[in-house]
Design an enzyme around this catalytic site. Structure first.
Site, short mmCIF file in Angstrom:
data_model
loop_
_atom_site.label_atom_id
_atom_site.label_comp_id
_atom_site.label_asym_id
_atom_site.label_seq_id
_atom_site.Cartn_x
_atom_site.Cartn_y
_atom_site.Cartn_z
N HIS A 55 0.83 -1.21 0.00
CA HIS A 55 0.00 0.00 0.00
C HIS A 55 0.86 1.26 0.00
CE1 HIS A 55 -3.53 2.51 1.19
NE2 HIS A 55 -2.58 3.23 1.76
N GLU A 56 1.78 1.34 0.95
CA GLU A 56 2.58 2.56 1.06
C GLU A 56 3.50 2.74 -0.15
OE1 GLU A 56 1.94 4.88 3.07
OE2 GLU A 56 0.49 3.70 4.22
N HIS A 108 1.74 4.66 -2.74
CA HIS A 108 1.89 6.11 -2.57
C HIS A 108 3.24 6.57 -3.11
CE1 HIS A 108 -1.71 7.05 -0.31
NE2 HIS A 108 -1.41 6.23 0.68
N HIS A 140 3.23 6.87 -6.77
CA HIS A 140 2.48 8.06 -7.18
C HIS A 140 3.40 9.28 -7.16
CE1 HIS A 140 -1.76 10.10 -6.78
NE2 HIS A 140 -1.18 10.35 -7.93
#
Length: 673
Positions: free
Chosen positions: A460-461, A464, A467
């Site tokens: 998940h991280e 980020h 992104h």
């Protein structure tokens, strides 16, 4: 200026901050000079005798404040990842200064006059798409910051912003202190029965670090249900641990929550909105409070029905009603019974470095063509921090990725991504991003073993981080994750899908001692168990969301009264007052919304998950882990930052607006209530 490393641009690769040189005493002087420097630049822009142009106003603002941006990024990361007593003292001084500085810029009538003049003739300026959007966003930001208010209104807004900044800082510091002070101290190793050997060793180390001998400490993470609840065999210890978690910071932060909610409501009314929530969502993809309310109303009944079915199943297994401190314990046993999945037995298959390199990094490599190389020659801000250089498919340097995996008393709970350097073609910068986690640090020479929940958090991280790393915009305003808060979780949630993707799982899930791959039937059972416990997970999330929403839909002048009573009434009104399923965050330690950037925005996770589930379906329909699919996703969404309207970008990528059905199916919310 010659001795303070923050006062000058870094000469390290990708402008990585020179952490080895930075000391706490450098922060405040750098802030003071950075604030003064940018204000002087802004006064020069506002007072320019030449007519306003896009270059001499908007682009000039984009170029301003380099020193302040540099120190703010470094210090902001320190305040969350290594908040020593000195850093906390500086934070308490600086946050009100930053609030006043923002007001000095956004409430400058001459500066707003130039922006408004450009905005009113924007169609005649011949701007490109990104430049036009930048001008529109600047105008919106200034108006939402109060630039169009009367002089009296602007003065009151300054007062409110200063009070909010001070209360928000105090709330976050209180929550961190309360987590340290409320940690459960045990005096008998038998009380830790059920925990793994490495978890018991970590508890002993934590006690020694606090100066306690012959003691064991279970520190509190920032959410309600502590991870140890699933394994601790001593029911009274489970009760004490959850009670400590749920009761922390009530006396100190309850009144601050009331103050913040009322101050934010008054500010929203001053700016022309019915509530703080209305103010927030007007500039988010949700668009209106009704849209959020409608989504929650659709999700709560099936989620509660699902949780009640789970509670019945747990009670049958336990031989009686299950209390909140029992839920995780019996749920773990029920999962093992139904799916033959033992979370503790799986941990040897999830060694941190193996998951990172052969799971997280390799999946990103196959999907996007990138590679990561560790740079031990580059220093992070703490000895635990590791630095990786990221290379694009053509071999060019893309940026730096910093990984800070382990928990420590000075780090806030949870996991998150920060940008230390934002990508911008205008400024010639490539990104430097950091992922923070709170994994228990193993003893020297021992491997760090993860739960599968922590594996998912790694993916998940890193979503980020991607992104931020893939950002390809001209203007820093739009860089990386600078998107609406109810969109920012979307790319990271999508990246979680690869944790259980067969080819990916097969590579990283090998036994830490034998090297044997995870048995195929075990992996299959893990996939089958994905929806197990979704009733509890959805209800605890929705309960926290409802609390955030209740506090921030208050109109100006409303008195919420006693914070605990307000909290209980909000949960009851929403049908979420299930004693065995406490909110993921209670008000007093809900730092996301009272000291972070998620006020009236915690709904963003489920809002983003609608997009995420729909996108996972797209990846699956298009062959999964394929470079062509990754390039499409990167080009259409990950690289655009905030330079395009997020929902327009999603519709262009997906070929239609998002659908909620994939989310309902994923969370098991399609059964009758």
């Amino acid at each position: 200026m010659t001795t303070n490393p923050l006062m000058r641009a870094s000469t390290l690769p990708y402008e990585l901050p020179p952490f080895a040189e930075i000391r706490e005493e450098h922060y405040l002087p750098a802030f003071e000079l950075g604030l003064a420097e940018q204000l002087a630049q802004v006064e020069g822009i506002a007072g320019d005798p030449a007519p306003a142009t896009f270059e001499n106003t908007v682009v000039a603002l984009e170029r301003s404040g380099a020193l302040l941006e540099r120190v703010r990024a470094v210090f902001g990361n320190a305040a969350s990842a290594d908040a020593t007593a000195g850093v906390r003292e500086i934070e308490a001084k600086v946050n009100p200064m930053l609030a006043a500085h923002s007001d000095a810029i956004h409430l400058n009538p001459a500066l707003f006059g130039r922006i408004r003049a450009l905005y009113e003739r924007r169609e005649a300026l011949g701007l490109g798409p990104e430049e036009l959007r930048l001008l529109e966003r600047y105008h919106t930001r200034f108006v939402r910051a109060g630039a169009a208010l009367s002089e009296d209104g602007r003065w009151r807004l300054r007062e409110l912003n200063a009070e909010i900044a001070a209360a928000s800082t105090a709330f976050g510091q209180n929550a961190l202190s309360a987590a340290e002070e409320s940690a459960l101290v045990l005096d008998d190793p038998a009380q830790l029965a059920g925990l793994s050997a490495d978890a018991i060793a970590a508890a002993a180390r934590d006690a020694r670090d606090r100066g306690l001998t012959d003691r064991w400490v279970l520190p509190l993470r920032n959410f309600s249900n502590q991870l140890e609840l699933a394994r601790l065999e001593d029911r009274d210890v489970r009760r004490r641990l959850l009670t400590a978690s749920l009761s922390r910071a009530q006396d100190t932060n309850g009144p601050l929550a009331v103050a913040l909610a009322t101050l934010r409501a008054e500010r929203a009314a001053l700016l022309g909105y019915d509530s703080h929530a209305a103010y927030v969502v007007a500039d988010r993809t949700a668009g209106s409070t009704q849209a959020v309310t409608d989504l929650l109303a659709r999700l709560v009944p099936p989620a509660v029905a699902n949780a009640r079915r789970e509670a019945d199943a747990l009670a049958e297994l336990a031989g009686g009603p299950v209390e909140a401190w029992d839920w995780a314990y019996w749920s773990d046993k029920l999962r093992k019974q139904r799916h033959d999945i033992d979370e503790a037995a799986l941990r040897p298959y999830f060694e941190l470095d193996k998951v990172l390199r052969d799971g997280v990094f390799r999946a990103a490599g196959e999907l996007y063509g990138i590679t990561l190389t560790e740079r031990p020659d580059l220093s992070g801000y703490h000895p635990d921090v590791r630095v990786f250089e990221v290379f694009d498919a053509d071999g060019s340097g893309l940026g730096l990725f910093l990984a800070d995996f382990f928990a420590r008393p000075t780090k806030r709970g949870g996991a998150w991504m920060n940008a230390l350097v934002d990508q911008s073609r205008l400024l010639g910068r490539r990104p430097v991003v950091v992922n923070n986690h709170n994994i228990a640090k193993p003893a020297p020479g021992e491997p760090a073993l993860l739960t599968f929940w922590q594996v998912g958090t790694l993916f998940h991280e890193f979503g980020h981080a991607l992104h931020g790393l893939f950002s390809d915009v001209r203007h820093p305003y739009f860089s990386g994750t600078a998107v609406p808060s109810d969109f920012v979780e979307y790319p990271s949630q999508v990246n979680e899908m690869w944790a259980l993707w067969p080819d990916v799982l097969a590579r990283y899930a090998t036994h830490v001692e034998t090297g044997a791959p995870m048995p195929a039937d075990t992996a299959a059972r893990m996939r089958e168990a994905v929806r197990f416990g979704q009733g509890f997970a959805t209800v605890e999330y929705l309960a926290a969301t409802v609390l955030d929403w209740a506090w921030h839909t208050l109109p100006a002048g409303a008195d919420p009264g006693d914070p605990a009573a307000f909290e209980a009434a909000a949960l009851h009104a929403a049908g979420l007052d299930l004693p065995a399923v406490p909110p993921r965050y209670r008000t007093a330690y809900f730092t996301h919304v009272f000291s972070g950037h998620y006020s009236a925005g915690y709904y963003s996770y489920i809002w983003s998950e609608v997009l995420d589930a729909d996108t996972v379906q797209w990846f699956t329909e298009n062959g999964g882990l394929r470079r062509a699919s990754g390039d499409t996703f990167r080009r259409a969404l990950l690289s655009r930052g905030g330079s395009v309207d997020p929902m327009t970008a999603f519709a262009a990528f997906r070929g239609r607006p998002p659908r909620i059905e994939p989310l309902l199916e994923r969370r098991g919310l399609t059964q009758p209530t």
